[in-house]
Design a protein around this motif. Structure first.
Motif, PDB file in Angstrom:
ATOM      1  N   GLU A   1       0.815  -1.207   0.000  1.00  0.00           N
ATOM      2  CA  GLU A   1       0.000   0.000   0.000  1.00  0.00           C
ATOM      3  C   GLU A   1       0.851   1.260   0.000  1.00  0.00           C
ATOM      4  OE1 GLU A   1      -3.510   2.045   2.757  1.00  0.00           O
ATOM      5  OE2 GLU A   1      -3.190  -0.130   2.804  1.00  0.00           O
ATOM      6  N   LEU A   2       1.921   1.259   0.807  1.00  0.00           N
ATOM      7  CA  LEU A   2       2.779   2.438   0.914  1.00  0.00           C
ATOM      8  C   LEU A   2       3.733   2.578  -0.273  1.00  0.00           C
ATOM      9  CD1 LEU A   2       3.684   2.206   4.705  1.00  0.00           C
ATOM     10  CD2 LEU A   2       2.161   3.871   3.633  1.00  0.00           C
ATOM     11  N   GLU A   3       4.047   1.472  -0.910  1.00  0.00           N
ATOM     12  CA  GLU A   3       4.922   1.398  -2.078  1.00  0.00           C
ATOM     13  C   GLU A   3       6.405   1.550  -1.746  1.00  0.00           C
ATOM     14  OE1 GLU A   3       3.519   4.090  -5.065  1.00  0.00           O
ATOM     15  OE2 GLU A   3       1.720   2.888  -5.479  1.00  0.00           O
ATOM     16  N   SER A   4       6.755   2.426  -0.831  1.00  0.00           N
ATOM     17  CA  SER A   4       8.169   2.543  -0.445  1.00  0.00           C
ATOM     18  C   SER A   4       8.279   2.855   1.040  1.00  0.00           C
ATOM     19  CB  SER A   4       8.877   3.638  -1.252  1.00  0.00           C
ATOM     20  OG  SER A   4       8.364   4.913  -0.918  1.00  0.00           O
ATOM     21  N   VAL A   5       9.234   2.227   1.698  1.00  0.00           N
ATOM     22  CA  VAL A   5       9.536   2.489   3.104  1.00  0.00           C
ATOM     23  C   VAL A   5      11.046   2.430   3.296  1.00  0.00           C
ATOM     24  CG1 VAL A   5       7.342   1.636   4.043  1.00  0.00           C
ATOM     25  CG2 VAL A   5       9.249   0.054   3.729  1.00  0.00           C
ATOM     26  N   ASP A   6      11.515   3.160   4.302  1.00  0.00           N
ATOM     27  CA  ASP A   6      12.940   3.142   4.639  1.00  0.00           C
ATOM     28  C   ASP A   6      13.238   2.262   5.837  1.00  0.00           C
ATOM     29  OD1 ASP A   6      13.880   5.114   2.654  1.00  0.00           O
ATOM     30  OD2 ASP A   6      12.620   6.502   3.804  1.00  0.00           O
ATOM     31  N   ALA A   7      12.214   2.002   6.646  1.00  0.00           N
ATOM     32  CA  ALA A   7      12.411   1.157   7.828  1.00  0.00           C
ATOM     33  C   ALA A   7      11.076   0.585   8.269  1.00  0.00           C
ATOM     34  CB  ALA A   7      13.042   1.947   8.979  1.00  0.00           C
ATOM     35  N   VAL A   8      11.128  -0.635   8.803  1.00  0.00           N
ATOM     36  CA  VAL A   8       9.951  -1.312   9.346  1.00  0.00           C
ATOM     37  C   VAL A   8      10.259  -1.689  10.787  1.00  0.00           C
ATOM     38  CG1 VAL A   8       8.439  -3.322   9.170  1.00  0.00           C
ATOM     39  CG2 VAL A   8       9.267  -2.192   7.080  1.00  0.00           C
ATOM     40  N   PHE A   9       9.371  -1.322  11.702  1.00  0.00           N
ATOM     41  CA  PHE A   9       9.538  -1.606  13.120  1.00  0.00           C
ATOM     42  C   PHE A   9       8.412  -2.517  13.598  1.00  0.00           C
ATOM     43  CE2 PHE A   9      12.069   2.115  12.578  1.00  0.00           C
ATOM     44  CZ  PHE A   9      12.994   2.148  13.604  1.00  0.00           C
TER      45      PHE A   9
ATOM     46  N   GLN B   1       8.771   2.947  31.778  1.00  0.00           N
ATOM     47  CA  GLN B   1       8.361   4.341  31.697  1.00  0.00           C
ATOM     48  C   GLN B   1       8.106   4.755  30.254  1.00  0.00           C
ATOM     49  OE1 GLN B   1      11.305   7.300  32.794  1.00  0.00           O
ATOM     50  NE2 GLN B   1       9.728   8.738  33.426  1.00  0.00           N
ATOM     51  N   GLN B   2       8.985   4.347  29.353  1.00  0.00           N
ATOM     52  CA  GLN B   2       8.797   4.675  27.941  1.00  0.00           C
ATOM     53  C   GLN B   2       7.591   3.944  27.350  1.00  0.00           C
ATOM     54  OE1 GLN B   2      10.478   6.710  25.373  1.00  0.00           O
ATOM     55  NE2 GLN B   2      10.637   7.764  27.333  1.00  0.00           N
ATOM     56  N   ILE B   3       7.326   2.746  27.834  1.00  0.00           N
ATOM     57  CA  ILE B   3       6.129   2.022  27.382  1.00  0.00           C
ATOM     58  C   ILE B   3       4.873   2.804  27.768  1.00  0.00           C
ATOM     59  CG2 ILE B   3       4.741  -0.068  27.679  1.00  0.00           C
ATOM     60  CD1 ILE B   3       7.398  -1.606  28.009  1.00  0.00           C
ATOM     61  N   CYS B   4       4.813   3.290  29.002  1.00  0.00           N
ATOM     62  CA  CYS B   4       3.671   4.101  29.439  1.00  0.00           C
ATOM     63  C   CYS B   4       3.578   5.384  28.628  1.00  0.00           C
ATOM     64  CB  CYS B   4       3.810   4.450  30.919  1.00  0.00           C
ATOM     65  SG  CYS B   4       3.555   3.081  32.059  1.00  0.00           S
ATOM     66  N   TYR B   5       4.731   6.036  28.447  1.00  0.00           N
ATOM     67  CA  TYR B   5       4.758   7.311  27.723  1.00  0.00           C
ATOM     68  C   TYR B   5       4.170   7.155  26.326  1.00  0.00           C
ATOM     69  CZ  TYR B   5       6.652  11.442  25.378  1.00  0.00           C
ATOM     70  OH  TYR B   5       6.781  12.602  24.656  1.00  0.00           O
ATOM     71  N   TRP B   6       4.644   6.181  25.575  1.00  0.00           N
ATOM     72  CA  TRP B   6       4.202   6.054  24.190  1.00  0.00           C
ATOM     73  C   TRP B   6       2.789   5.468  24.074  1.00  0.00           C
ATOM     74  CZ3 TRP B   6       5.766   8.790  20.424  1.00  0.00           C
ATOM     75  CH2 TRP B   6       7.074   9.294  20.418  1.00  0.00           C
ATOM     76  N   THR B   7       2.371   4.699  25.058  1.00  0.00           N
ATOM     77  CA  THR B   7       0.987   4.228  25.040  1.00  0.00           C
ATOM     78  C   THR B   7       0.034   5.407  25.186  1.00  0.00           C
ATOM     79  OG1 THR B   7       1.636   2.080  25.986  1.00  0.00           O
ATOM     80  CG2 THR B   7      -0.694   2.662  26.088  1.00  0.00           C
TER      81      THR B   7
ATOM     82  N   CYS C   1       2.958  -0.168  21.384  1.00  0.00           N
ATOM     83  CA  CYS C   1       3.283   1.231  21.623  1.00  0.00           C
ATOM     84  C   CYS C   1       4.759   1.400  21.975  1.00  0.00           C
ATOM     85  CB  CYS C   1       2.422   1.793  22.744  1.00  0.00           C
ATOM     86  SG  CYS C   1       0.665   1.915  22.322  1.00  0.00           S
ATOM     87  N   MET C   2       5.337   0.417  22.656  1.00  0.00           N
ATOM     88  CA  MET C   2       6.747   0.521  23.051  1.00  0.00           C
ATOM     89  C   MET C   2       7.658   0.666  21.842  1.00  0.00           C
ATOM     90  SD  MET C   2       8.049  -3.302  24.066  1.00  0.00           S
ATOM     91  CE  MET C   2       7.963  -4.638  22.848  1.00  0.00           C
ATOM     92  N   THR C   3       7.213   0.167  20.673  1.00  0.00           N
ATOM     93  CA  THR C   3       8.036   0.212  19.480  1.00  0.00           C
ATOM     94  C   THR C   3       8.348   1.649  19.088  1.00  0.00           C
ATOM     95  OG1 THR C   3       6.915  -1.816  18.785  1.00  0.00           O
ATOM     96  CG2 THR C   3       8.246  -0.708  17.142  1.00  0.00           C
ATOM     97  N   MET C   4       7.481   2.604  19.444  1.00  0.00           N
ATOM     98  CA  MET C   4       7.725   4.003  19.106  1.00  0.00           C
ATOM     99  C   MET C   4       8.948   4.556  19.814  1.00  0.00           C
ATOM    100  SD  MET C   4       6.261   5.495  16.701  1.00  0.00           S
ATOM    101  CE  MET C   4       6.946   7.078  17.156  1.00  0.00           C
ATOM    102  N   SER C   5       9.315   4.000  20.952  1.00  0.00           N
ATOM    103  CA  SER C   5      10.551   4.422  21.603  1.00  0.00           C
ATOM    104  C   SER C   5      11.745   4.085  20.714  1.00  0.00           C
ATOM    105  CB  SER C   5      10.701   3.740  22.967  1.00  0.00           C
ATOM    106  OG  SER C   5      11.930   4.102  23.585  1.00  0.00           O
ATOM    107  N   ALA C   6      11.699   2.897  20.096  1.00  0.00           N
ATOM    108  CA  ALA C   6      12.759   2.508  19.174  1.00  0.00           C
ATOM    109  C   ALA C   6      12.765   3.412  17.942  1.00  0.00           C
ATOM    110  CB  ALA C   6      12.576   1.051  18.758  1.00  0.00           C
ATOM    111  N   VAL C   7      11.578   3.740  17.437  1.00  0.00           N
ATOM    112  CA  VAL C   7      11.482   4.618  16.269  1.00  0.00           C
ATOM    113  C   VAL C   7      12.117   5.973  16.576  1.00  0.00           C
ATOM    114  CG1 VAL C   7       9.896   5.862  14.743  1.00  0.00           C
ATOM    115  CG2 VAL C   7       9.417   3.486  15.369  1.00  0.00           C
TER     116      VAL C   7
END
Length: 336
Positions: free
Chosen positions: A172-180, A264-270, A286-292
């Protein structure tokens, strides 16, 4: 297991799953683009598997496993599975669709909302004091004639099914630079890796797991599969597996990055993803956004990022813990 298996899985399970939408937040993209020159922006896209039937990506793997098994001419009298919740619901739902009874084995720490949903789909639920005891019980039960064990992640057909989420999103997106993607046992991030290498070979694939349940990170550091000695205390209950598997670990070793995320980061991004996306999303994804955010802080050019939102089944107790501290006064940025 290769990309041809994922394509076959996608064709096989189309009648049984939803093609979930991709969502984004302009405000989040603005906040996370502070390291770029004026006029440039990162773009973060979310594959909303929280809107999947049963509320999580796990239905993809369970449906593929069962459908492929029945295609081969097998006629099981019962399915059994071990799970902390989302796989339990997926197996219960898919087994009922195919008219086969299911029994789920889980630790007492299973989220109450996931336990109730599992039983509502018609499965019998058996709980144990520890996840390791549940795993041992399902292994014993699977020895009976006509009983088939559907593992939560450690099987090629499960991995192939999970890889269909990334397939839909990248097409759908056709191009991406990273997948998390989040990592519990590694099925989702493994399937995402295989799909991304086929459809977007230049893109990076990156995993994340709770620091409090970091068996995968330890396994990657040691070069061999490491095991948690007890049930971890983490809000990301979907990533509380005691270890990765022999089928998923070789894929994890091919990842371009892996992050460990604090509670703490899990709570923050949730809190922030609930607020920005207006979706009910599990702490596990939601925790994956900390990695992003950490990854984007090192990027000097605009990046198109895909995040697999793995599920949306959260207990009221977890929600209370997540909102015990108000993190919405501190907007997201690349400085954590």
């Amino acid at each position: 297991m290769d990309f041809s298996d994922i394509k076959a899985a996608h064709t096989r399970i189309k009648p049984m799953i939803k093609r979930t939408p991709i969502v984004s937040s302009k405000r989040l993209n603005q906040w996370l683009s502070g390291n770029l020159a004026a006029g440039n922006q990162h773009e973060v896209f979310f594959k909303a598997e929280c809107l999947q039937t049963t509320g999580a990506f796990k239905l993809r793997g369970a449906s593929n496993f069962i459908a492929k098994l029945l295609e081969s001419g097998e006629n099981p009298r019962q399915f059994v599975a071990n799970s902390s919740g989302n796989h339990a619901q997926a197996v219960a739902y898919a087994a009922r669709k195919f008219g086969v009874p299911a029994t789920i084995y889980a630790a007492d720490t299973i989220s109450p909302i996931k336990a109730a949903a599992t039983q509502s789909y018609g499965a019998e639920l058996k709980t144990f004091a520890k996840r390791t005891l549940a795993d041992a019980a399902v292994a014993e039960a699977s020895q009976a004639d006509g009983v088939v064990w559907i593992p939560p992640f450690n099987h090629p057909d499960i991995i192939a099914g999970q890889g269909t989420a990334a397939l839909e999103a990248i097409e759908e997106l056709e191009s991406v630079d990273a997948v998390f993607a989040p990592c519990g046992g590694g099925g989702l991030v493994s399937g995402s890796l295989v799909t991304t290498r086929a459809l977007a070979p230049k893109a990076q694939v990156i995993g994340a797991e709770p620091l409090a349940a970091n068996d995968a990170a330890e396994s990657l550091r040691q070069g061999t599969i490491q095991y948690l000695t007890d049930t971890p205390k983490t809000l990301a209950d979907g990533a509380a597996t005691p270890s990765v598997g022999e089928h998923t670990f070789p894929f994890l070793q091919q990842l371009d990055g892996f992050y460990e995320v604090s509670e703490q980061q899990i709570c923050y991004w949730t809190q922030w993803l609930h607020h920005l996306l207006k979706l009910h999303i599990e702490p596990t994804c939601c925790m994956t956004m900390s990695a992003v955010a950490q990854w984007l802080s090192n990027q000097t050019r605009p990046q198109r990022v895909l995040v697999i939102l793995s599920g949306g089944n959260i207990s009221s107790q977890s929600m209370q813990t997540i909102h015990a501290t108000d993190y919405l006064a501190q907007p997201p940025s690349l400085i954590e």
